[in-house]
Design a protein around this motif. Sequence first.
Motif, PDB file in Angstrom:
ATOM      1  N   TYR A   1     -13.170  56.217  31.360  1.00 40.33           N
ATOM      2  CA  TYR A   1     -12.790  55.272  30.311  1.00 40.33           C
ATOM      3  C   TYR A   1     -11.306  54.910  30.437  1.00 40.33           C
ATOM      4  O   TYR A   1     -10.928  53.741  30.434  1.00 40.33           O
ATOM      5  CB  TYR A   1     -13.083  55.890  28.939  1.00 40.33           C
ATOM      6  N   ALA A   2     -10.458  55.929  30.581  1.00 41.18           N
ATOM      7  CA  ALA A   2      -9.014  55.701  30.578  1.00 41.18           C
ATOM      8  C   ALA A   2      -8.583  54.849  31.771  1.00 41.18           C
ATOM      9  O   ALA A   2      -7.847  53.866  31.618  1.00 41.18           O
ATOM     10  CB  ALA A   2      -8.272  57.043  30.585  1.00 41.18           C
ATOM     11  N   VAL A   3      -9.061  55.203  32.967  1.00 44.78           N
ATOM     12  CA  VAL A   3      -8.640  54.460  34.165  1.00 44.78           C
ATOM     13  C   VAL A   3      -9.185  53.038  34.127  1.00 44.78           C
ATOM     14  O   VAL A   3      -8.449  52.065  34.345  1.00 44.78           O
ATOM     15  CB  VAL A   3      -9.112  55.183  35.447  1.00 44.78           C
ATOM     16  N   GLY A   4     -10.476  52.892  33.824  1.00 41.41           N
ATOM     17  CA  GLY A   4     -11.089  51.570  33.810  1.00 41.41           C
ATOM     18  C   GLY A   4     -10.426  50.651  32.811  1.00 41.41           C
ATOM     19  O   GLY A   4      -9.994  49.545  33.140  1.00 41.41           O
TER      20      GLY A   4
ATOM     21  N   VAL B   1     -12.814  49.942  40.521  1.00 43.35           N
ATOM     22  CA  VAL B   1     -13.808  49.754  39.452  1.00 43.35           C
ATOM     23  C   VAL B   1     -13.641  48.398  38.765  1.00 43.35           C
ATOM     24  O   VAL B   1     -14.623  47.769  38.374  1.00 43.35           O
ATOM     25  CB  VAL B   1     -13.785  50.906  38.411  1.00 43.35           C
ATOM     26  N   CYS B   2     -12.392  47.906  38.674  1.00 40.37           N
ATOM     27  CA  CYS B   2     -12.202  46.580  38.074  1.00 40.37           C
ATOM     28  C   CYS B   2     -12.746  45.491  38.981  1.00 40.37           C
ATOM     29  O   CYS B   2     -13.337  44.518  38.510  1.00 40.37           O
ATOM     30  CB  CYS B   2     -10.730  46.320  37.795  1.00 40.37           C
ATOM     31  N   ALA B   3     -12.563  45.651  40.294  1.00 38.70           N
ATOM     32  CA  ALA B   3     -13.089  44.657  41.230  1.00 38.70           C
ATOM     33  C   ALA B   3     -14.614  44.624  41.124  1.00 38.70           C
ATOM     34  O   ALA B   3     -15.223  43.544  41.075  1.00 38.70           O
ATOM     35  CB  ALA B   3     -12.654  44.988  42.652  1.00 38.70           C
ATOM     36  N   LEU B   4     -15.236  45.796  41.058  1.00 35.80           N
ATOM     37  CA  LEU B   4     -16.699  45.862  40.911  1.00 35.80           C
ATOM     38  C   LEU B   4     -17.140  45.210  39.603  1.00 35.80           C
ATOM     39  O   LEU B   4     -18.103  44.435  39.566  1.00 35.80           O
ATOM     40  CB  LEU B   4     -17.177  47.320  40.942  1.00 35.80           C
ATOM     41  N   THR B   5     -16.419  45.523  38.514  1.00 30.96           N
ATOM     42  CA  THR B   5     -16.777  44.976  37.203  1.00 30.96           C
ATOM     43  C   THR B   5     -16.674  43.453  37.205  1.00 30.96           C
ATOM     44  O   THR B   5     -17.589  42.759  36.755  1.00 30.96           O
ATOM     45  CB  THR B   5     -15.843  45.556  36.128  1.00 30.96           C
TER      46      THR B   5
END
Lengths: 321, 328
Positions: free
Chosen positions: A50-53, A249-253
């Motif tokens: 949660y924190a990193v994403g 994870v942001c690129a994937l999202t």
Amino acid sequence: MAFLKNNPILIAFIILVIGCGLYLTLNVVSWDFALPLRTRKLVAFLVVGYAVGVSTLLFQTLTHNPILTPSLLGFDALYVLIQSLMLFFLGMVSYTTMPAVGKFAFEVMVMMAMSVAMFRFLLTKHNQDLTRLILVGVIFGILFRSLSYMVARMISPDDFVTVQAHSYASFTAVNVNLLITSMVLSALSFVYIWRHRFALDVLMLGRNCAISLGVPYRTLSLGILMTIALLVSMATALVGPITFFGLLVCALTNRFCTKMAHGERLILVSLVASSTLIVGQAVFEHVFKVAGVLEVIIELFGGVAFLLLIFTQYGKQRTMQ
Amino acid sequence: MSTSTAQTVFWRLPMVVNIGAMLILLVLIAVSISVGVANFSWARLLDDADGSLQLLLTSRLPRTLALMLTGASMAIAGMMMQVVLKNRFVEPSMVGATQSAVLGILLTSLYLPTLPLLGKMGVATVMAFLGMAVFMQLIKRLPATDFLIIPLVGIVFGGIIDSATLFIAYQTEMVQMLSVWRFGDFSSVLAGRYETLWLVGGLSALAYIMADRLTIIGLGDGIAKNLGVNKEAVMWLAIGMVAMISSVVVVTVGAISFVGLVVPNIVSRLVGDRLRVSLPAVAILGSSCVLFCDIIGRVIRYPFEIPVYVVFGVLGSALFLWLLSRAK
């Protein structure tokens, strides 16, 4: 297939649930011993995911840029440096005997002040040129990391390895002392972000648009930056610094999300990040029984994702010209 | 008196810089030999009652020589890389060379453990060369106008290779061994364990012989063609030399970042870009910088040592930030 495509959150949630099940039950020898330990780690992974994403996503909204992340600009290396300096000035003995929560609270306060200073310095001075901004951020990260090593060696040359341990990422040795604190802080920060999710959508239109549409720009940006500093501190305190995890994870999202609305993307990015950690650790920690591998794999794929982002950006620029 | 002032400055300044740098280097050599945990006295060298001579020959002098050779050759390798890529902000660890060399030496240790040291270095050199060739292919797609993108992509490219290396090391339980090559440290240098570094000393001399051709290919492709210099040949020869220097340093003492980046930039500010003139200054200043950082590492937490890669990481990255702030 179409239904699944339109429901990335549902897919991510199913994967996360399966991952949690696997993480808790794979290769258990003694249930009484393993289950409490694994549950604590599982909660830590959920918090870190949660924190990193969320911190990365917020940072990209704040800077209007899909490549920038707090880790890339050296924010978590900065937190590690703050930790090392505290250790240095307090001394080994008093540092380890101090209450963990009080220590963490102080570190987070310093981190917030430093983050604002860092953000101001980087984004006003180097705002014009994205490449320069990232390069300066990356080198700052290297500088902070080298300083941390230096401080670690100064404190205790004999067992600097133990001191240095917190300057490396580790999912196998999770710091569980801060678990309750970080759960409470996660909940509080989520309430704050969730209440402002629509304002964040407006923020993506750019500063001038947001101000004309009645968003209290300065207050909101400062609040978001503080939240980012808090979340980065939390994730780094739990598992250590990971440079490319947020970017990955942001690129994937952004790739799989159907809408750009923050409401959806915040949930999805948390799920993606948590599942990555939990499924990955289930496989490496419980099936292959190796430590340290997932961190390295995430850095590897994250680095490749970063290069792909850079190259596609230049491809776009070339077609525009 | 017929020479113009510009020409006078052109010839005088490098002389002054070189003599000044040489004096500083001599002082640093003397300090480097004197500093350490064991007792050492210059006065006792001749009668050798307390083993000073023995200490000098087996430990202090080898260490000092190793530091000088490493500093000079890494600085020259950085200079060559900057000329080849026509970019001020690259060095062997930012074009994949250092990391590929580490990967190479790891693979040879795993699969060809019986290979003699020079053979291992050869394999590491080939790997470093391949890594750089891949990087050169990669940056062909990038715009030439944005000169900061190349170091950025280079750092990340190196990081990817580094991660792959770490992954293999975790699988094979070689992580401890790996840190010997990844992190430059001179505390274990003794007579008989550093002599391979004379190879890079030889390569540095070869770079000096090539100096004029390197200068010309640095000026641009058209000019090189007009002056009859085979650009491709000189370029790949330089890349091969950088690969070899990086590999020998990695295998013998471990990698040190930023030497090849910072030193050529400082020299370029002082004496300009004519390599025939500036290469000696790059070598002397490179030696001085690494010696200086090693001495700091030895005295700052006496009697314990801080490895040179840590000290150089701090000073080098700070200097790099300063250079970036001055870049247009």
